[in-house]
Write a protein that holds these residues in place. Structure first.
Motif, PDB file in Angstrom:
ATOM      1  N   PHE A  45       0.832  -1.202   0.000  1.00  0.00           N
ATOM      2  CA  PHE A  45       0.000   0.000   0.000  1.00  0.00           C
ATOM      3  C   PHE A  45       0.871   1.259   0.000  1.00  0.00           C
ATOM      4  O   PHE A  45       0.574   2.229  -0.705  1.00  0.00           O
ATOM      5  CB  PHE A  45      -0.922   0.001   1.218  1.00  0.00           C
ATOM      6  CG  PHE A  45      -2.057  -0.981   1.119  1.00  0.00           C
ATOM      7  CD1 PHE A  45      -2.993  -0.878   0.111  1.00  0.00           C
ATOM      8  CD2 PHE A  45      -2.178  -2.016   2.029  1.00  0.00           C
ATOM      9  CE1 PHE A  45      -4.044  -1.784   0.010  1.00  0.00           C
ATOM     10  CE2 PHE A  45      -3.220  -2.924   1.938  1.00  0.00           C
ATOM     11  CZ  PHE A  45      -4.148  -2.804   0.925  1.00  0.00           C
ATOM     12  N   SER A  46       1.940   1.252   0.792  1.00  0.00           N
ATOM     13  CA  SER A  46       2.826   2.416   0.832  1.00  0.00           C
ATOM     14  C   SER A  46       3.480   2.654  -0.525  1.00  0.00           C
ATOM     15  O   SER A  46       3.617   3.797  -0.982  1.00  0.00           O
ATOM     16  CB  SER A  46       3.906   2.225   1.904  1.00  0.00           C
ATOM     17  OG  SER A  46       3.349   2.171   3.184  1.00  0.00           O
ATOM     18  N   SER A  47       3.891   1.563  -1.182  1.00  0.00           N
ATOM     19  CA  SER A  47       4.515   1.692  -2.496  1.00  0.00           C
ATOM     20  C   SER A  47       3.524   2.231  -3.520  1.00  0.00           C
ATOM     21  O   SER A  47       3.879   3.070  -4.359  1.00  0.00           O
ATOM     22  CB  SER A  47       5.043   0.322  -2.948  1.00  0.00           C
ATOM     23  OG  SER A  47       5.577   0.385  -4.242  1.00  0.00           O
ATOM     24  N   LEU A  48       2.272   1.756  -3.446  1.00  0.00           N
ATOM     25  CA  LEU A  48       1.249   2.263  -4.366  1.00  0.00           C
ATOM     26  C   LEU A  48       1.016   3.752  -4.133  1.00  0.00           C
ATOM     27  O   LEU A  48       0.855   4.523  -5.083  1.00  0.00           O
ATOM     28  CB  LEU A  48      -0.054   1.489  -4.170  1.00  0.00           C
ATOM     29  CG  LEU A  48      -1.259   1.980  -4.976  1.00  0.00           C
ATOM     30  CD1 LEU A  48      -0.978   1.899  -6.470  1.00  0.00           C
ATOM     31  CD2 LEU A  48      -2.505   1.188  -4.616  1.00  0.00           C
ATOM     32  N   LYS A  49       1.008   4.170  -2.863  1.00  0.00           N
ATOM     33  CA  LYS A  49       0.770   5.574  -2.544  1.00  0.00           C
ATOM     34  C   LYS A  49       1.900   6.464  -3.070  1.00  0.00           C
ATOM     35  O   LYS A  49       1.667   7.511  -3.678  1.00  0.00           O
ATOM     36  CB  LYS A  49       0.639   5.755  -1.032  1.00  0.00           C
ATOM     37  CG  LYS A  49       0.422   7.194  -0.573  1.00  0.00           C
ATOM     38  CD  LYS A  49       0.284   7.243   0.945  1.00  0.00           C
ATOM     39  CE  LYS A  49       0.019   8.670   1.403  1.00  0.00           C
ATOM     40  NZ  LYS A  49       1.092   9.594   1.088  1.00  0.00           N
ATOM     41  N   SER A  50       3.152   6.018  -2.870  1.00  0.00           N
ATOM     42  CA  SER A  50       4.297   6.844  -3.245  1.00  0.00           C
ATOM     43  C   SER A  50       4.736   6.635  -4.696  1.00  0.00           C
ATOM     44  O   SER A  50       5.389   7.505  -5.275  1.00  0.00           O
ATOM     45  CB  SER A  50       5.476   6.538  -2.318  1.00  0.00           C
ATOM     46  OG  SER A  50       5.917   5.201  -2.506  1.00  0.00           O
ATOM     47  N   GLY A  51       4.385   5.464  -5.253  1.00  0.00           N
ATOM     48  CA  GLY A  51       4.861   5.125  -6.593  1.00  0.00           C
ATOM     49  C   GLY A  51       6.291   4.628  -6.602  1.00  0.00           C
ATOM     50  O   GLY A  51       6.852   4.327  -7.656  1.00  0.00           O
ATOM     51  N   GLU A  52       6.903   4.528  -5.409  1.00  0.00           N
ATOM     52  CA  GLU A  52       8.298   4.097  -5.288  1.00  0.00           C
ATOM     53  C   GLU A  52       8.331   2.582  -5.126  1.00  0.00           C
ATOM     54  O   GLU A  52       7.551   1.994  -4.392  1.00  0.00           O
ATOM     55  CB  GLU A  52       8.931   4.791  -4.063  1.00  0.00           C
ATOM     56  CG  GLU A  52      10.384   4.455  -3.830  1.00  0.00           C
ATOM     57  CD  GLU A  52      10.558   3.263  -2.918  1.00  0.00           C
ATOM     58  OE1 GLU A  52       9.666   2.977  -2.096  1.00  0.00           O
ATOM     59  OE2 GLU A  52      11.584   2.600  -3.053  1.00  0.00           O
ATOM     60  N   SER A  53       9.243   1.922  -5.849  1.00  0.00           N
ATOM     61  CA  SER A  53       9.230   0.459  -5.912  1.00  0.00           C
ATOM     62  C   SER A  53      10.370  -0.211  -5.156  1.00  0.00           C
ATOM     63  O   SER A  53      10.439  -1.432  -5.112  1.00  0.00           O
ATOM     64  CB  SER A  53       9.276   0.008  -7.373  1.00  0.00           C
ATOM     65  OG  SER A  53      10.478   0.459  -7.990  1.00  0.00           O
ATOM     66  N   THR A  54      11.287   0.559  -4.573  1.00  0.00           N
ATOM     67  CA  THR A  54      12.470  -0.032  -3.947  1.00  0.00           C
ATOM     68  C   THR A  54      12.107  -0.998  -2.825  1.00  0.00           C
ATOM     69  O   THR A  54      12.695  -2.073  -2.701  1.00  0.00           O
ATOM     70  CB  THR A  54      13.380   1.082  -3.382  1.00  0.00           C
ATOM     71  OG1 THR A  54      13.679   2.009  -4.432  1.00  0.00           O
ATOM     72  CG2 THR A  54      14.667   0.494  -2.845  1.00  0.00           C
ATOM     73  N   THR A  55      11.120  -0.614  -2.021  1.00  0.00           N
ATOM     74  CA  THR A  55      10.728  -1.456  -0.894  1.00  0.00           C
ATOM     75  C   THR A  55      10.254  -2.821  -1.366  1.00  0.00           C
ATOM     76  O   THR A  55      10.619  -3.856  -0.794  1.00  0.00           O
ATOM     77  CB  THR A  55       9.606  -0.772  -0.086  1.00  0.00           C
ATOM     78  OG1 THR A  55      10.050   0.516   0.325  1.00  0.00           O
ATOM     79  CG2 THR A  55       9.254  -1.593   1.142  1.00  0.00           C
ATOM     80  N   LEU A  56       9.429  -2.847  -2.411  1.00  0.00           N
ATOM     81  CA  LEU A  56       8.923  -4.122  -2.910  1.00  0.00           C
ATOM     82  C   LEU A  56      10.029  -4.924  -3.590  1.00  0.00           C
ATOM     83  O   LEU A  56      10.090  -6.153  -3.452  1.00  0.00           O
ATOM     84  CB  LEU A  56       7.767  -3.893  -3.887  1.00  0.00           C
ATOM     85  CG  LEU A  56       6.530  -3.182  -3.326  1.00  0.00           C
ATOM     86  CD1 LEU A  56       5.420  -3.178  -4.348  1.00  0.00           C
ATOM     87  CD2 LEU A  56       6.069  -3.846  -2.038  1.00  0.00           C
ATOM     88  N   SER A  57      10.905  -4.243  -4.319  1.00  0.00           N
ATOM     89  CA  SER A  57      12.005  -4.950  -4.977  1.00  0.00           C
ATOM     90  C   SER A  57      12.906  -5.630  -3.950  1.00  0.00           C
ATOM     91  O   SER A  57      13.441  -6.714  -4.193  1.00  0.00           O
ATOM     92  CB  SER A  57      12.818  -3.979  -5.826  1.00  0.00           C
ATOM     93  OG  SER A  57      12.015  -3.377  -6.815  1.00  0.00           O
ATOM     94  N   ALA A  58      13.065  -4.970  -2.788  1.00  0.00           N
ATOM     95  CA  ALA A  58      13.911  -5.540  -1.740  1.00  0.00           C
ATOM     96  C   ALA A  58      13.247  -6.721  -1.045  1.00  0.00           C
ATOM     97  O   ALA A  58      13.905  -7.478  -0.334  1.00  0.00           O
ATOM     98  CB  ALA A  58      14.246  -4.466  -0.700  1.00  0.00           C
ATOM     99  N   ARG A  59      11.939  -6.881  -1.246  1.00  0.00           N
ATOM    100  CA  ARG A  59      11.205  -7.971  -0.592  1.00  0.00           C
ATOM    101  C   ARG A  59      11.006  -9.179  -1.513  1.00  0.00           C
ATOM    102  O   ARG A  59      10.053  -9.923  -1.364  1.00  0.00           O
ATOM    103  CB  ARG A  59       9.835  -7.471  -0.115  1.00  0.00           C
ATOM    104  CG  ARG A  59       9.860  -6.738   1.212  1.00  0.00           C
ATOM    105  CD  ARG A  59       8.448  -6.479   1.687  1.00  0.00           C
ATOM    106  NE  ARG A  59       8.386  -5.883   3.003  1.00  0.00           N
ATOM    107  CZ  ARG A  59       8.350  -6.571   4.143  1.00  0.00           C
ATOM    108  NH1 ARG A  59       8.387  -7.894   4.088  1.00  0.00           N
ATOM    109  NH2 ARG A  59       8.263  -5.963   5.291  1.00  0.00           N
ATOM    110  N   LYS A  60      11.873  -9.361  -2.483  1.00  0.00           N
ATOM    111  CA  LYS A  60      11.706 -10.468  -3.420  1.00  0.00           C
ATOM    112  C   LYS A  60      11.742 -11.792  -2.654  1.00  0.00           C
ATOM    113  O   LYS A  60      12.542 -11.976  -1.741  1.00  0.00           O
ATOM    114  CB  LYS A  60      12.818 -10.448  -4.471  1.00  0.00           C
ATOM    115  CG  LYS A  60      12.455 -11.182  -5.740  1.00  0.00           C
ATOM    116  CD  LYS A  60      13.272 -10.699  -6.919  1.00  0.00           C
ATOM    117  CE  LYS A  60      12.666 -11.152  -8.235  1.00  0.00           C
ATOM    118  NZ  LYS A  60      13.415 -10.684  -9.398  1.00  0.00           N
TER     119      LYS A  60
END
Length: 789
Positions: A45-60
């Protein structure tokens, strides 16, 4: 409103999660144990709000199988009728949050970024705090900003309309606009038309060629003969008998030995050996001719030692053993299956209906299928009858092999087999004709070079079409570049104007901190008061807060000593809630609010107040989603608010060997006590709704006693040292009768897993035991009627 999280792939514990069935509602509670993926949802949800993808990429997901990460969130459109998707794929949000919605997320990242980093305030947290509270103001004072915002909106709308009307079929718009404009358009168009004609001609030959060539042919049907052969063989055995004079000859031989042999021992063997030495009509020893009377005696000897019966019995048994297993109707089922498969093959050739004579051929085949099918159904019934009769007669024949028996009447069966065999032969002839037509049809679609030629023409045509389209849309491209430049300039100017506006926010800050203090007090931190203060850090105006405790100023360095962890967390939540209070009603109404574990305290007042605020907030905003690993807190939420609101959804994060997944939670079961759940599990086990029993019956017995007699146990101060002593005390205090106490001891011993009586028992015996145990618990375990309790 978010309706569902349809897909999460390769992010954290979500290896391949399909959550389409888990529907979100106006107020949705998402419960998951630690490590199950609750925080991962918050990061999404935070990534969708900010449009920033680093957090999700780090959670592979680990192990990394090399597949791309993917998220699909389904939201209702502005009309609330259709679902539109926000899609994260290849490290980017391809489809972002729909424009008619806003998203606000309260999680650990919000707390550490905007309030405390660890237990202290830092320059970064103060700057973020300042940006956050000033950014939440909804009053626009500058007409210039309003005009520019309106213009920006119009430009973006114009750009969207332009893209939809002029570039809807363009895949890579940026590359398309950068394409150079050709000079000679007529020659290019002429060449493109030529390529299209060549492609159409080839394509007409190629269409569906591979699929058609791979279609199957009909296989000839075969009527198995094993059954008929077995019928003939076993009927032959049944009617074959044996008149055996062996027994009478044996008795006569014994009388002869007793009369003529001095020593009967070894006489039979001597006679048997003598028979083997006979050669011709003369005696082997004396050479005299053998008299008729001697020949009669020799015939008696031969009958006695004849092995005809043994050979007959062996013949009967071997024939039955060989052919009895063949008396099965499996071959009938195979033939029926083959007919059904043939029907599917015929259905795969719809094009043959356009070829002369083929429709009539197919009609004849289908009629044959129906006719044979009906005969097979009749044959199946006859086979069942015949097999049953054979089974009875074979058993009787094996008991008395020498006796002949009536054969099983199979005339009707054989006649039907003969008819079916004839029908199948005619049908196979039609199959051959059909296969011939099918092969002729498929032969028209050979030619592997068509694919390569088509691909080459396609590439040439695509390149030429791109040049023509770029030439024809040159004006639209110029318009697009102009709009992009205008939008870029506006997006650069507006933040600067907003920064200037922040210097005029003192009145807003007073109101904002009043709201923070109100929430902070409601959430249990009653002796604190916060005031804003300006931080002289650089050229940018930054606002932070100072704290008073019971009216006394607290130094910033001492905040970690004054604030408990619950106070710090409550402050973070209060700041977030105050920002929502500052939104205009129409803005709040389109905001989806996500809370990731908003309650970190076990204090009932803090928990209850937090839940009440979320419920009230849900009435004003678009949607409230609460993520939590605190099961008792979620259960408490449902107990307090679940009956007054019918739009609360419960979704549970579950985990198996493949990873985490989402499942609609059972709200009724979620609020049940552990004892209640154990009771239901025991009843389900008895009623065969489950074969697994995680509940330990002996522990359950202890719980029953503690609950059933809690008042008496407390009043009499009965020990909890052991179950045995507790039962004795209940009996001594006359809370239960001696008979009930004896039964309690019996159950205590029988259900004790250490004695292996319960654990090693058969499952059906376990069910019987638990059934009796529950009968005792629910209907027999009652207090002693005499005496004060």
């Amino acid at each position: 409103m978010l309706k569902r999280i349809s897909t999460i792939k390769n992010i954290g514990t979500y290896k391949d999660c399909n959550g389409r069935q888990s529907q979100f509602e106006k107020l949705t509670l998402v419960y998951g144990r630690n490590t199950y993926g609750k925080s991962t949802l918050g990061d999404i949800f935070s990534s969708l709000k900010s449009g920033e993808s680093t957090t999700l990429s780090a959670r592979k997901s680990i192990p990394d199988d090399g597949l791309a990460q993917k998220v699909e969130l389904n939201f209702l459109d502005a009309d609330g009728k259709k679902e539109v998707k926000a899609i994260f794929n290849n490290d980017d949000w391809k489809n972002k949050l729909p424009g008619h919605l806003r998203l606000a997320v309260y999680d650990d990242a919000f707390y550490h970024q905007n309030v405390f980093l660890g237990r202290t305030l830092t320059r970064n947290t103060k700057e973020s705090f300042s940006d956050f509270i000033l950014g939440s103001q909804g009053v626009v004072k500058a007409e210039n900003i309003a005009a520019k915002n309106k213009e920006l909106k119009e430009k973006k709308s114009d750009l969207k309309k332009l893209v939809q009307s002029e570039f809807s079929k363009v895949d890579e718009l940026k590359s398309f606009i950068a394409e150079p404009v050709i000079a000679d358009i007529d020659a290019t168009k002429e060449e493109l038309d030529k390529k299209r004609e060549e492609y159409a001609l080839l394509n007409s030959q190629k269409k569906a060629s591979k699929a058609i060539r791979e279609r199957k042919n009909l296989f000839p049907l075969k009527v198995a003969t094993d059954f008929s052969e077995a019928v003939t063989a076993i009927n032959t055995v049944l009617k074959t008998g044996l008149d055996n004079p062996h027994e009478a000859a044996k008795e006569e031989l014994n009388r002869h030995i007793e009369k003529h042999f001095i020593k009967p021992e070894g006489a039979e063997q001597w006679i048997k050996q003598g028979l083997s030495l006979l050669d011709g009509d003369n005696c082997h020893f004396c050479g005299q001719a053998i008299t008729p009377q001697a020949n009669e005696l020799l015939d008696l000897y031969r009958q006695c030692f004849d092995d005809q019966f043994a050979r007959h019995e062996g013949y009967v048994k071997s024939t039955v053993a060989q052919h009895h297993p063949l008396l099965t109707k499996y071959w009938i089922e195979q033939l029926i299956s083959s007919i059904q498969k043939a029907g599917l093959v015929i259905d795969s050739y719809p094009e043959l209906s356009l070829i002369d004579e083929v429709p009539e051929l197919i009609s004849n085949i289908e009629k044959s299928h129906d006719s044979i099918q009906k005969k097979l159904d009749e044959l199946n019934l006859l086979a069942v009858q015949i097999i049953g009769e054979f089974n009875v007669r074979i058993e009787t024949k094996l008991a008395d092999p020498k006796k002949s028996f009536e054969v099983v009447d199979t005339a009707q069966f054989e006649l039907l087999i003969k008819n079916i065999t004839s029908d199948v032969a005619d049908l196979n002839s039609d199959y051959q004709t059909f296969n011939k037509r099918a092969n002729e049809f498929k032969a028209r679609f050979e030619g592997h070079q068509i694919e390569k030629a088509l691909e080459h023409l396609k590439l040439q045509g695509t390149g030429l079409a791109l040049k023509v389209e770029r030439y024809e849309k040159n004006d639209a491209c110029i318009n697009h570049m102009t709009l992009l430049k205008n939008i870029s300039d506006l997006e650069e100017d507006i933040p600067k104007l907003k920064e200037s506006l922040r210097n005029e926010q003192s009145a807003f800050l007073n109101q904002y901190f009043t709201k923070i203090n109100k929430h902070f007090n409601d959430l249990g931190s009653r002796d604190f008061k916060l005031e804003y203060k300006h931080e002289p850090l650089g050229n940018k105006p930054i606002y932070s807060f100072k704290v008073k405790f019971k009216g006394a100023d607290i130094a910033e360095n001492d905040l970690d000593k004054i604030f408990s962890e619950s106070d710090r967390r409550s402050l973070g939540l209060s700041i977030f809630l105050a920002s929502l209070d500052s939104l205009e009603d129409k803005t709040l109404a389109k905001t989806i609010i996500v809370f990731d574990d908003p309650v970190t305290s076990f204090d009932e007042n803090r928990v209850g107040q937090t839940h009440s605020k979320l419920v009230k907030l849900a009435d004003k905003c678009q949607q409230v989603i609460m993520l939590s690993h605190f099961k008792d807190g979620v259960a408490n939420f449902l107990k307090v608010h679940g009956f007054s609101k019918n739009d609360i959804a419960l979704i549970e994060i579950k985990k198996n060997a493949l990873g985490s997944y989402l499942e609609v939670g059972n709200k009724d079961a979620f609020v049940k006590s552990a004892h209640h759940l154990n009771t239901e599990e025991l009843i389900d086990f008895v009623e065969r709704n489950t074969d697994k029993l995680s509940c330990k019956p002996r522990v359950y017995l202890e719980e029953v006693l503690s609950l059933r007699f809690s008042k008496q146990i407390r009043k009499k101060q009965i020990t909890n040292e052991s179950l045995s002593k507790r039962i004795d005390a209940l009996s001594e205090e006359k809370i239960v009768s001696q008979d009930i106490a004896k039964q309690l001891h019996d159950w205590r011993e029988e259900l004790n897993p250490e004695h292996h009586v319960w654990m090693d028992d058969d499952i059906e015996n376990q069910r019987t035991t638990i059934s009796s145990f529950l009968e005792f618990v629910f209907y027999e375990l009652v207090p002693e009627p005499v005496g004060e309790v």
